[in-house]
Enzyme design. Structure first.
Site, short mmCIF file in Angstrom:
data_model
loop_
_atom_site.label_atom_id
_atom_site.label_comp_id
_atom_site.label_asym_id
_atom_site.label_seq_id
_atom_site.Cartn_x
_atom_site.Cartn_y
_atom_site.Cartn_z
N GLY A 166 40.45 38.22 45.47
CA GLY A 166 41.88 38.08 45.69
C GLY A 166 42.31 36.64 45.87
O GLY A 166 43.31 36.18 45.29
N ASP A 167 41.57 35.90 46.69
CA ASP A 167 41.88 34.49 46.89
C ASP A 167 41.72 33.70 45.59
O ASP A 167 42.54 32.83 45.26
CB ASP A 167 40.93 33.90 47.94
CG ASP A 167 41.20 34.40 49.33
OD1 ASP A 167 42.23 34.00 49.90
OD2 ASP A 167 40.41 35.20 49.84
N SER A 168 40.64 33.99 44.86
CA SER A 168 40.36 33.21 43.65
C SER A 168 41.39 33.49 42.56
O SER A 168 41.80 32.57 41.84
CB SER A 168 38.95 33.53 43.14
OG SER A 168 37.98 33.16 44.12
N ALA A 186 44.49 34.35 43.10
CA ALA A 186 45.70 33.65 43.54
C ALA A 186 45.59 32.16 43.22
O ALA A 186 46.56 31.54 42.77
CB ALA A 186 45.92 33.87 45.03
N ALA A 187 44.41 31.58 43.43
CA ALA A 187 44.20 30.17 43.14
C ALA A 187 44.44 29.88 41.66
O ALA A 187 45.08 28.87 41.31
CB ALA A 187 42.79 29.75 43.53
#
Length: 413
Positions: free
Chosen positions: A171-173, A175-176
Protein backbone atom coordinates in the site's frame (compact mmCIF):
# COMPACT_ATOMS: atom_id res chain seq x y z
CA UNK A 1 21.59 22.84 -2.87
CA UNK A 2 24.25 21.47 -5.21
CA UNK A 3 22.74 19.51 -8.07
CA UNK A 4 23.47 15.87 -8.70
CA UNK A 5 25.47 15.16 -11.85
CA UNK A 6 23.71 12.08 -13.19
CA UNK A 7 20.31 11.11 -14.52
CA UNK A 8 17.29 12.66 -16.21
CA UNK A 9 16.41 14.58 -13.02
CA UNK A 10 19.84 16.16 -12.59
CA UNK A 11 19.33 19.73 -11.39
CA UNK A 12 15.99 19.00 -9.71
CA UNK A 13 15.96 19.81 -5.99
CA UNK A 14 13.75 17.74 -3.68
CA UNK A 15 13.04 18.22 0.01
CA UNK A 16 11.81 15.11 1.83
CA UNK A 17 9.73 15.68 4.94
CA UNK A 18 8.54 12.33 6.17
CA UNK A 19 9.41 8.95 7.58
CA UNK A 20 9.12 5.23 6.95
CA UNK A 21 7.86 4.15 3.56
CA UNK A 22 5.48 6.11 1.32
CA UNK A 23 7.16 9.53 1.23
CA UNK A 24 10.73 8.22 1.42
CA UNK A 25 10.14 5.63 -1.33
CA UNK A 26 8.72 8.39 -3.54
CA UNK A 27 11.82 10.57 -3.08
CA UNK A 28 14.08 7.53 -3.32
CA UNK A 29 13.06 7.03 -6.95
CA UNK A 30 13.73 10.68 -7.73
CA UNK A 31 17.15 10.40 -6.08
CA UNK A 32 17.95 7.26 -8.05
CA UNK A 33 17.46 9.16 -11.29
CA UNK A 34 19.51 12.20 -10.46
CA UNK A 35 17.47 14.56 -8.29
CA UNK A 36 19.21 16.08 -5.30
CA UNK A 37 17.15 14.89 -2.32
CA UNK A 38 17.63 16.40 1.12
CA UNK A 39 15.97 14.28 3.77
CA UNK A 40 15.15 15.99 7.04
CA UNK A 41 15.33 13.66 10.04
CA UNK A 42 14.83 14.10 13.75
CA UNK A 43 18.16 14.37 15.58
CA UNK A 44 16.76 11.86 18.07
CA UNK A 45 17.28 8.64 16.15
CA UNK A 46 16.30 9.76 12.66
CA UNK A 47 13.83 7.94 10.46
CA UNK A 48 12.44 4.90 12.34
CA UNK A 49 13.14 2.72 9.30
CA UNK A 50 16.81 2.93 10.28
CA UNK A 51 15.93 0.28 12.91
CA UNK A 52 13.39 -1.81 10.98
CA UNK A 53 13.81 -5.47 10.04
CA UNK A 54 17.34 -6.91 9.65
CA UNK A 55 20.10 -4.71 11.10
CA UNK A 56 23.83 -4.45 10.48
CA UNK A 57 25.82 -2.60 13.12
CA UNK A 58 22.58 -1.15 14.47
CA UNK A 59 21.25 0.15 11.15
CA UNK A 60 18.65 -1.47 8.93
CA UNK A 61 19.80 -3.02 5.69
CA UNK A 62 16.57 -1.65 4.23
CA UNK A 63 17.88 1.85 4.98
CA UNK A 64 20.82 1.34 2.63
CA UNK A 65 18.39 1.11 -0.29
CA UNK A 66 15.52 3.32 0.87
CA UNK A 67 17.83 6.29 1.44
CA UNK A 68 20.44 5.78 -1.27
CA UNK A 69 21.62 8.97 -2.98
CA UNK A 70 19.88 11.10 -0.34
CA UNK A 71 21.50 13.72 1.86
CA UNK A 72 20.63 13.56 5.56
CA UNK A 73 19.99 16.75 7.51
CA UNK A 74 19.19 16.23 11.18
CA UNK A 75 16.78 18.95 12.25
CA UNK A 76 14.52 19.54 15.23
CA UNK A 77 11.28 20.51 13.50
CA UNK A 78 9.65 21.43 16.80
CA UNK A 79 12.00 24.40 17.21
CA UNK A 80 11.44 27.75 15.47
CA UNK A 81 15.01 27.68 14.16
CA UNK A 82 14.53 24.21 12.69
CA UNK A 83 11.30 25.29 11.03
CA UNK A 84 13.02 28.32 9.53
CA UNK A 85 15.81 26.18 8.07
CA UNK A 86 13.25 23.79 6.61
CA UNK A 87 11.28 26.70 5.18
CA UNK A 88 14.34 28.07 3.42
CA UNK A 89 15.01 24.65 1.94
CA UNK A 90 11.37 24.28 0.90
CA UNK A 91 11.30 27.61 -0.92
CA UNK A 92 14.43 26.62 -2.85
CA UNK A 93 13.15 23.15 -3.76
CA UNK A 94 11.49 22.11 -7.00
CA UNK A 95 9.51 19.41 -5.22
CA UNK A 96 8.58 18.93 -1.57
CA UNK A 97 7.52 15.43 -0.55
CA UNK A 98 5.81 14.93 2.80
CA UNK A 99 3.80 12.21 4.51
CA UNK A 100 2.78 13.71 7.82
CA UNK A 101 -0.82 13.86 8.95
CA UNK A 102 -2.72 16.72 7.29
CA UNK A 103 -2.20 19.94 9.22
CA UNK A 104 1.28 19.22 10.61
CA UNK A 105 3.14 21.27 7.99
CA UNK A 106 0.72 24.14 8.45
CA UNK A 107 1.51 24.11 12.17
CA UNK A 108 5.19 24.44 11.27
CA UNK A 109 4.55 27.33 8.83
CA UNK A 110 5.40 25.02 5.94
CA UNK A 111 1.94 24.57 4.46
CA UNK A 112 1.47 24.53 0.70
CA UNK A 113 -0.50 27.79 0.57
CA UNK A 114 2.07 29.77 2.56
CA UNK A 115 4.95 28.48 0.41
CA UNK A 116 3.02 29.01 -2.80
CA UNK A 117 2.39 32.65 -1.86
CA UNK A 118 6.15 33.26 -2.03
CA UNK A 119 7.14 30.68 -4.66
CA UNK A 120 4.26 30.14 -7.12
CA UNK A 121 6.20 27.28 -8.73
CA UNK A 122 6.07 25.22 -5.52
CA UNK A 123 5.22 21.56 -6.13
CA UNK A 124 4.24 19.69 -3.01
CA UNK A 125 3.51 15.96 -3.03
CA UNK A 126 1.42 15.11 0.03
CA UNK A 127 1.02 11.43 0.89
CA UNK A 128 -1.39 10.50 3.66
CA UNK A 129 -3.78 7.75 4.62
CA UNK A 130 -6.98 9.42 3.46
CA UNK A 131 -5.95 12.57 1.59
CA UNK A 132 -6.09 16.23 2.54
CA UNK A 133 -9.91 16.44 2.56
CA UNK A 134 -12.88 14.37 3.70
CA UNK A 135 -14.16 13.22 7.09
CA UNK A 136 -11.23 10.84 7.65
CA UNK A 137 -8.40 13.23 6.75
CA UNK A 138 -7.17 13.60 10.34
CA UNK A 139 -7.08 9.90 11.16
CA UNK A 140 -3.78 8.00 11.15
CA UNK A 141 -3.57 5.85 8.04
CA UNK A 142 -0.83 3.32 7.39
CA UNK A 143 -0.39 1.31 4.20
CA UNK A 144 -2.05 -1.74 5.75
CA UNK A 145 -5.22 0.28 6.37
CA UNK A 146 -5.08 1.65 2.83
CA UNK A 147 -4.85 -1.90 1.48
CA UNK A 148 -7.91 -2.85 3.52
CA UNK A 149 -10.02 0.18 2.61
CA UNK A 150 -8.86 0.25 -1.03
CA UNK A 151 -10.09 -3.29 -1.67
CA UNK A 152 -6.85 -5.24 -1.96
CA UNK A 153 -7.08 -7.17 1.31
CA UNK A 154 -10.67 -8.27 0.59
CA UNK A 155 -9.64 -10.14 -2.57
CA UNK A 156 -6.33 -11.53 -1.21
CA UNK A 157 -6.19 -15.09 0.07
CA UNK A 158 -8.31 -18.23 -0.09
CA UNK A 159 -12.13 -18.13 -0.02
CA UNK A 160 -12.41 -20.28 3.12
CA UNK A 161 -9.93 -18.23 5.18
CA UNK A 162 -9.60 -14.63 6.40
CA UNK A 163 -7.94 -12.11 4.04
CA UNK A 164 -4.16 -12.04 3.98
CA UNK A 165 -1.57 -9.36 3.35
CA UNK A 166 0.97 -9.28 0.58
CA UNK A 167 4.40 -9.96 2.07
CA UNK A 168 5.60 -6.37 1.55
CA UNK A 169 4.23 -2.92 2.35
CA UNK A 170 2.46 -2.74 -0.98
CA UNK A 171 0.00 0.00 0.00
CA UNK A 172 2.76 2.44 0.90
CA UNK A 173 4.81 1.56 -2.17
CA UNK A 174 1.88 1.93 -4.57
CA UNK A 175 1.10 5.33 -3.03
CA UNK A 176 4.76 6.31 -3.48
CA UNK A 177 4.64 5.42 -7.17
CA UNK A 178 1.52 7.55 -7.58
CA UNK A 179 3.45 10.34 -5.89
CA UNK A 180 6.30 10.00 -8.39
CA UNK A 181 3.85 10.08 -11.31
CA UNK A 182 2.13 13.14 -9.86
CA UNK A 183 5.44 14.90 -9.29
CA UNK A 184 6.54 14.30 -12.88
CA UNK A 185 3.24 15.58 -14.28
CA UNK A 186 3.44 18.63 -12.03
CA UNK A 187 7.01 19.32 -13.18
CA UNK A 188 5.88 19.12 -16.78
CA UNK A 189 3.02 21.55 -16.13
CA UNK A 190 5.33 23.94 -14.29
CA UNK A 191 7.82 23.92 -17.14
CA UNK A 192 5.27 24.61 -19.89
CA UNK A 193 3.71 27.43 -17.85
CA UNK A 194 6.93 29.33 -17.20
CA UNK A 195 9.56 27.23 -15.49
CA UNK A 196 11.43 27.48 -12.21
CA UNK A 197 10.98 30.34 -9.75
CA UNK A 198 13.81 32.89 -9.97
CA UNK A 199 13.80 33.77 -6.27
CA UNK A 200 12.00 37.10 -6.57
CA UNK A 201 8.72 38.04 -4.94
CA UNK A 202 5.70 36.38 -6.52
CA UNK A 203 4.43 39.72 -7.84
CA UNK A 204 7.78 40.49 -9.45
CA UNK A 205 8.45 37.33 -11.45
CA UNK A 206 6.95 35.08 -14.08
CA UNK A 207 7.30 31.55 -12.75
CA UNK A 208 5.69 28.33 -13.81
CA UNK A 209 2.58 27.20 -12.05
CA UNK A 210 3.20 24.74 -9.23
CA UNK A 211 0.55 22.61 -7.59
CA UNK A 212 -0.24 20.26 -4.77
CA UNK A 213 -0.29 16.54 -5.53
CA UNK A 214 -2.70 14.95 -3.04
CA UNK A 215 -2.03 11.19 -2.75
CA UNK A 216 -4.20 9.09 -0.45
CA UNK A 217 -2.96 5.59 0.33
CA UNK A 218 -6.39 3.99 0.08
CA UNK A 219 -7.06 5.70 -3.28
CA UNK A 220 -3.74 4.53 -4.68
CA UNK A 221 -4.65 0.93 -3.84
CA UNK A 222 -8.19 1.47 -5.13
CA UNK A 223 -6.73 2.67 -8.44
CA UNK A 224 -5.33 -0.84 -9.02
CA UNK A 225 -8.63 -2.64 -8.56
CA UNK A 226 -9.36 -3.20 -12.25
CA UNK A 227 -13.08 -3.73 -13.04
CA UNK A 228 -14.20 -3.96 -9.41
CA UNK A 229 -16.62 -1.01 -9.50
CA UNK A 230 -18.43 -1.48 -12.84
CA UNK A 231 -18.81 -5.22 -12.22
CA UNK A 232 -20.67 -4.47 -9.01
CA UNK A 233 -22.55 -1.45 -10.32
CA UNK A 234 -23.85 -3.12 -13.47
CA UNK A 235 -23.92 -6.82 -12.62
CA UNK A 236 -24.00 -6.86 -8.82
CA UNK A 237 -20.82 -8.94 -8.75
CA UNK A 238 -18.57 -8.66 -5.68
CA UNK A 239 -15.08 -9.90 -6.46
CA UNK A 240 -14.09 -12.41 -3.80
CA UNK A 241 -10.95 -14.24 -2.69
CA UNK A 242 -9.91 -17.00 -5.08
CA UNK A 243 -6.52 -18.17 -3.80
CA UNK A 244 -3.98 -18.47 -6.59
CA UNK A 245 -6.52 -18.30 -9.41
CA UNK A 246 -7.45 -15.33 -11.57
CA UNK A 247 -11.26 -15.31 -11.46
CA UNK A 248 -13.12 -15.31 -14.76
CA UNK A 249 -9.92 -15.78 -16.79
CA UNK A 250 -9.25 -19.50 -17.32
CA UNK A 251 -6.84 -21.13 -16.80
CA UNK A 252 -4.55 -18.95 -14.70
CA UNK A 253 -3.56 -20.43 -11.37
CA UNK A 254 -0.85 -21.74 -9.11
CA UNK A 255 -0.07 -25.44 -9.29
CA UNK A 256 2.18 -27.75 -7.26
CA UNK A 257 4.71 -30.10 -8.81
CA UNK A 258 5.64 -33.60 -7.70
CA UNK A 259 8.64 -32.29 -5.76
CA UNK A 260 6.58 -29.67 -3.90
CA UNK A 261 7.54 -26.60 -5.94
CA UNK A 262 4.90 -24.03 -6.91
CA UNK A 263 4.50 -22.74 -10.45
CA UNK A 264 2.17 -20.29 -12.11
CA UNK A 265 0.64 -21.31 -15.43
CA UNK A 266 -1.29 -18.71 -17.43
CA UNK A 267 -3.01 -20.45 -20.33
CA UNK A 268 -5.92 -18.06 -20.53
CA UNK A 269 -5.51 -16.90 -24.13
CA UNK A 270 -7.58 -19.00 -26.54
CA UNK A 271 -4.64 -20.12 -28.66
CA UNK A 272 -2.46 -20.52 -25.58
CA UNK A 273 -5.08 -22.75 -23.95
CA UNK A 274 -5.04 -25.03 -26.99
CA UNK A 275 -1.23 -25.30 -26.88
CA UNK A 276 -1.30 -25.94 -23.13
CA UNK A 277 -3.75 -28.80 -23.40
CA UNK A 278 -1.72 -30.36 -26.20
CA UNK A 279 1.45 -30.03 -24.12
CA UNK A 280 -0.08 -31.86 -21.15
CA UNK A 281 -1.51 -34.48 -23.50
CA UNK A 282 -5.15 -33.57 -23.00
CA UNK A 283 -6.19 -33.50 -26.64
CA UNK A 284 -9.79 -34.05 -25.56
CA UNK A 285 -9.83 -30.65 -23.86
CA UNK A 286 -7.74 -29.01 -26.56
CA UNK A 287 -10.30 -30.00 -29.20
CA UNK A 288 -13.42 -29.38 -27.11
CA UNK A 289 -15.46 -26.77 -29.00
CA UNK A 290 -16.94 -25.38 -25.79
CA UNK A 291 -13.46 -24.57 -24.46
CA UNK A 292 -12.22 -22.65 -27.47
CA UNK A 293 -13.17 -19.31 -25.85
CA UNK A 294 -12.73 -17.99 -22.34
CA UNK A 295 -16.47 -17.60 -21.71
CA UNK A 296 -16.87 -21.31 -22.42
CA UNK A 297 -13.98 -22.26 -20.14
CA UNK A 298 -15.13 -20.28 -17.11
CA UNK A 299 -18.02 -22.69 -16.19
CA UNK A 300 -15.54 -25.57 -16.34
CA UNK A 301 -12.76 -23.92 -14.35
CA UNK A 302 -12.51 -26.72 -11.77
CA UNK A 303 -12.26 -29.38 -14.46
CA UNK A 304 -9.50 -27.53 -16.33
CA UNK A 305 -7.53 -26.71 -13.18
CA UNK A 306 -7.89 -30.30 -12.08
CA UNK A 307 -6.48 -31.60 -15.36
CA UNK A 308 -3.45 -29.31 -15.10
CA UNK A 309 -2.82 -30.27 -11.48
CA UNK A 310 -3.03 -34.00 -12.30
CA UNK A 311 -0.32 -33.45 -14.91
CA UNK A 312 1.82 -31.40 -12.50
CA UNK A 313 1.55 -34.22 -9.95
CA UNK A 314 3.68 -36.32 -12.31
CA UNK A 315 6.34 -33.66 -12.96
CA UNK A 316 9.33 -32.32 -11.06
CA UNK A 317 9.89 -28.58 -11.32
CA UNK A 318 12.24 -28.40 -14.31
CA UNK A 319 10.06 -30.58 -16.53
CA UNK A 320 6.88 -28.46 -16.74
CA UNK A 321 8.97 -25.32 -17.14
CA UNK A 322 10.83 -26.71 -20.16
CA UNK A 323 7.78 -28.42 -21.70
CA UNK A 324 5.49 -25.40 -21.44
CA UNK A 325 8.16 -22.90 -22.46
CA UNK A 326 8.76 -25.02 -25.56
CA UNK A 327 5.01 -24.91 -26.24
CA UNK A 328 5.03 -21.09 -25.87
CA UNK A 329 2.80 -21.19 -22.80
CA UNK A 330 3.42 -18.56 -20.08
CA UNK A 331 4.81 -20.43 -17.06
CA UNK A 332 7.05 -19.53 -14.17
CA UNK A 333 8.36 -20.86 -10.91
CA UNK A 334 7.46 -18.80 -7.85
CA UNK A 335 10.80 -17.28 -6.89
CA UNK A 336 12.35 -16.70 -3.51
CA UNK A 337 15.15 -14.17 -3.21
CA UNK A 338 17.59 -17.10 -3.37
CA UNK A 339 16.20 -17.99 -6.80
CA UNK A 340 16.48 -14.40 -8.00
CA UNK A 341 20.15 -14.03 -7.08
CA UNK A 342 21.15 -16.96 -9.30
CA UNK A 343 18.61 -16.54 -12.10
CA UNK A 344 20.06 -15.97 -15.62
CA UNK A 345 17.36 -13.43 -16.52
CA UNK A 346 17.99 -11.30 -13.43
CA UNK A 347 21.74 -11.53 -14.04
CA UNK A 348 21.50 -10.76 -17.76
CA UNK A 349 19.49 -7.64 -16.95
CA UNK A 350 22.02 -6.55 -14.29
CA UNK A 351 19.31 -6.40 -11.64
CA UNK A 352 21.79 -6.41 -8.74
CA UNK A 353 24.49 -3.94 -7.80
CA UNK A 354 27.29 -4.68 -5.36
CA UNK A 355 28.51 -2.00 -3.01
CA UNK A 356 30.47 -1.90 0.24
CA UNK A 357 29.76 -0.57 3.70
CA UNK A 358 32.42 1.52 5.42
CA UNK A 359 33.86 -1.57 7.13
CA UNK A 360 34.39 -3.21 3.73
CA UNK A 361 31.45 -5.62 3.92
CA UNK A 362 29.99 -6.24 0.48
CA UNK A 363 26.26 -5.84 -0.02
CA UNK A 364 24.02 -6.47 -2.99
CA UNK A 365 21.13 -4.07 -3.60
CA UNK A 366 18.49 -3.93 -6.34
CA UNK A 367 19.46 -2.08 -9.49
CA UNK A 368 17.39 0.82 -10.81
CA UNK A 369 14.00 0.36 -12.42
CA UNK A 370 12.91 1.37 -15.03
CA UNK A 371 15.90 1.01 -17.33
CA UNK A 372 16.66 4.14 -19.33
CA UNK A 373 18.69 3.82 -22.53
CA UNK A 374 20.27 7.29 -22.32
CA UNK A 375 19.89 8.42 -18.71
CA UNK A 376 19.97 5.36 -16.44
CA UNK A 377 19.73 5.61 -12.68
CA UNK A 378 22.94 5.46 -10.66
CA UNK A 379 23.66 4.52 -7.04
CA UNK A 380 26.02 7.27 -5.91
CA UNK A 381 26.02 6.21 -2.25
CA UNK A 382 24.05 4.01 0.10
CA UNK A 383 21.80 5.38 2.83
CA UNK A 384 23.71 8.10 4.75
CA UNK A 385 24.46 8.40 8.44
CA UNK A 386 22.09 10.58 10.45
CA UNK A 387 23.06 14.21 9.88
CA UNK A 388 25.91 13.26 7.55
CA UNK A 389 25.31 16.29 5.32
CA UNK A 390 24.46 18.88 7.98
CA UNK A 391 27.40 21.19 7.41
CA UNK A 392 27.25 20.94 3.61
CA UNK A 393 23.56 21.82 3.46
CA UNK A 394 23.67 24.58 6.05
CA UNK A 395 26.72 26.19 4.46
CA UNK A 396 24.86 26.28 1.14
CA UNK A 397 22.00 28.08 2.89
CA UNK A 398 24.48 30.72 4.05
CA UNK A 399 24.95 29.73 7.68
CA UNK A 400 28.41 30.23 9.19
CA UNK A 401 30.48 27.69 11.09
CA UNK A 402 29.65 29.56 14.30
CA UNK A 403 25.91 29.40 13.62
CA UNK A 404 26.11 25.71 12.79
CA UNK A 405 28.00 25.06 16.01
CA UNK A 406 25.31 26.95 17.92
CA UNK A 407 22.59 24.86 16.27
CA UNK A 408 24.39 21.72 17.40
CA UNK A 409 24.83 23.08 20.93
CA UNK A 410 21.08 23.84 21.16
CA UNK A 411 20.14 20.40 19.71
CA UNK A 412 18.52 21.98 16.68
CA UNK A 413 20.59 19.71 14.42
Amino acid sequence: MAAQKHGPLAGIKVLELGTLIAGPFCSRMLAEFGAEVIKIESPEGGDPIRQWRVLKDGTSLWWSVQARNKKSLSLNMKSPEGQEIARRLALDADIIIENYRPGVLEKWNLGYESLKAINPATIMVRLSGYGQTGPMRDQPGFGAIGEAMGGLRYVSGHPDRPPVRVGISIGDSVAALHGVIGAMMALRHRDVTGGRWNGKRADQCVAGQGQMVDVALYESVFNLMESLVPEFDVAGVVRERTGGALPGIVPSNTYTTKDGENIVIAGNGDAIFHRLMKAIQRNDLADDVQLMRNDGRVPRTAEIDGAIQVWCDTQTIDSPLSILQAADVPVGKIYSVRDMLSDPQFLARNMFEQHHFEDGTAVKVPAMTPKMSETPGVTQWLGPKLGQHNEEILHQLGYTNEQIAEFAHKNII
